[in-house]
Design an enzyme around this catalytic site. Structure first.
Site, PDB file in Angstrom:
ATOM      1  N   ARG A  64       3.628  20.281 -33.519  1.00  0.00           N
ATOM      2  CA  ARG A  64       2.761  20.043 -32.365  1.00  0.00           C
ATOM      3  C   ARG A  64       3.603  19.966 -31.094  1.00  0.00           C
ATOM      4  NH1 ARG A  64      -1.312  14.895 -30.975  1.00  0.00           N
ATOM      5  NH2 ARG A  64      -3.150  16.183 -30.599  1.00  0.00           N
ATOM      6  N   GLY A 119     -10.329  15.688 -31.634  1.00  0.00           N
ATOM      7  CA  GLY A 119      -9.830  14.344 -31.825  1.00  0.00           C
ATOM      8  C   GLY A 119     -10.934  13.314 -31.918  1.00  0.00           C
ATOM      9  N   ARG A 120     -11.218  12.671 -30.800  1.00  0.00           N
ATOM     10  CA  ARG A 120     -12.145  11.530 -30.831  1.00  0.00           C
ATOM     11  C   ARG A 120     -13.542  11.856 -31.347  1.00  0.00           C
ATOM     12  NH1 ARG A 120     -10.401   7.500 -25.809  1.00  0.00           N
ATOM     13  NH2 ARG A 120      -8.319   7.085 -26.648  1.00  0.00           N
ATOM     14  N   GLN A 171       1.250  13.791 -40.006  1.00  0.00           N
ATOM     15  CA  GLN A 171       2.042  14.021 -38.803  1.00  0.00           C
ATOM     16  C   GLN A 171       3.271  13.112 -38.822  1.00  0.00           C
ATOM     17  OE1 GLN A 171       1.022  12.829 -34.641  1.00  0.00           O
ATOM     18  NE2 GLN A 171       0.851  15.041 -34.315  1.00  0.00           N
ATOM     19  N   TYR A 183       7.162  11.650 -26.885  1.00  0.00           N
ATOM     20  CA  TYR A 183       7.868  10.908 -27.936  1.00  0.00           C
ATOM     21  C   TYR A 183       9.262  11.502 -28.140  1.00  0.00           C
ATOM     22  CZ  TYR A 183       3.375   8.652 -28.586  1.00  0.00           C
ATOM     23  OH  TYR A 183       2.225   7.946 -28.370  1.00  0.00           O
TER      24      TYR A 183
END
Length: 368
Positions: free
Chosen positions: A226, A321-322, A98, A179
């Site tokens: 993304r 994810g987690r 990424q 971001y």
């Protein structure tokens, strides 16, 4: 009927299943933001995912916003990542990196020369970042000058080439979560009056220039993106019309024939219905412009939701994810509907092997 565990062609390469390890910041890079042997082992353990998307990695030194996050712009970083990709490929996996520029979500202590971070705006975000002093308020940014923006695009292009040199199967551009590229997209942040501010086509310009440059460098079949249309992460207020904004982006992306689009539904790591948005309409628009591109969904999916989403055609890929942090064999656990191991939140960011490469697989736990 297509299942979550079926193989598929993703752009220019094949993947073994439709389960994706989502990007997860872990803050364990070495000096010079170089990936370490510990990172190679971490990703190797999770190579059962159909696709691994690495932790976000800055495309230039100015793009760093958190302590000990890796980069993908120097010769040393490329060599460090090559050890990671070799380990994942040897284990039968596929991996993309990424590409990241945090923009204003940074701190002067992390910037070259201790200068202000850069953004679409000079307004500071309300948020914190991780430094040697722990979590601190982000620093006030300066607005990038128009003549500096080609340099930002060039940094992404260079990072994409470095990714290929490091052996990655492709790249995913981080255009989400407040971001830099998201800071240009949203009118809640972007207050510019030049060709990169104001109307939707202007605010989308930098993201589209970045994607065009990357596709020109490595091809659309090895490129993904993304987006997070409504997440409020990192002090990103809602755009005044997120539906129109993201539909414009998707329409403009069509000719690039990206391998996939990765969409965060709702609030990152939070409520899936945090704000109104028609994801089905966005998916339809994406598929019309790029019939061969894959639609990847993310945020709060469990096994049953993921199975149903792929079976119905609502998604081609589901990112977790987690759960991948504490379950290196997550694909097996989902396939066999087995319990998931709990996550130790105290070891998420920074540190060493503990809470990183010491989570056992089911077989290891049984043998132990």
């Amino acid at each position: 009927m297509t299942t979550l565990f079926d193989p598929m062609r993703l752009g220019d390469f094949e993947i073994a299943n439709r389960i994706v390890m989502a990007p997860l910041t872990r803050d364990r890079a070495g000096p010079g933001q170089v990936p370490t042997a510990l990172m190679a082992e971490y990703y190797r353990q999770r190579a059962g995912a159909g696709l691994i998307v690495t932790e976000a990695s800055q495309v230039c030194a100015e793009g760093q916003g958190y302590l000990d996050t890796p980069g993908i712009y120097s010769r040393e970083q490329v060599a460090g990542w090559r050890a990671v990709t070799d380990a994942v490929h040897a284990a039968g996996g596929r991996i993309v990196i990424q590409l990241w520029h945090v923009g204003r979500i940074s701190h002067v202590s992390l910037q070259p020369g201790g200068v202000a971070p850069v953004s679409s705006t000079a307004r500071a975000a309300v948020g914190k970042t991780f430094t040697r002093d722990g979590f601190v308020d982000v620093s006030a940014p300066r607005a990038l000058r128009t003549e500096e923006l080609p340099g930002v695009v060039a940094a992404y292009r260079h990072a994409a080439r470095c990714a290929m040199d490091a052996g990655f199967d492709g790249v995913e551009v981080h255009g989400a979560n407040g971001y830099l590229l998201d800071q240009f997209l949203r009118d809640s942040i972007n207050d510019r009056s030049d060709a990169y501010g104001g109307a939707i086509p202007n605010r989308a310009r930098l993201l589209l220039e970045v994607m065009q440059a990357i596709v020109g460098e490595i091809g659309g079949g090895r490129s993904g993106l993304r987006l997070s249309p409504v997440t409020p992460s990192n002090g990103a207020g809602q755009d005044s019309n997120p539906q129109a904004l993201h539909e414009h982006v998707v329409e403009q992306l069509g000719p690039l024939k990206l391998a996939y689009l990765h969409v965060i539904e709702g609030q990152t790591a939070g409520a899936r219905d945090s704000a109104p948005f028609d994801y089905a309409a966005l998916r339809s628009r994406f598929r019309r412009g790029n019939p061969g591109g894959a639609w990847m969904v993310n945020n709060g999916y469990d096994g049953k939701m993921a199975l149903a989403s792929v079976a119905s055609g609502a998604a081609d890929l589901v990112a977790f994810g987690r759960p991948f942090i504490s379950n290196p064999d997550l694909v097996r656990r989902l396939r066999e509907d087995l319990p998931l191991a709990p996550l130790n939140r105290e070891t998420l960011y920074g540190g060493g092997a503990a809470g990183y490469i010491d989570y056992p697989t089911l077989d290891e736990a049984t043998a132990g």
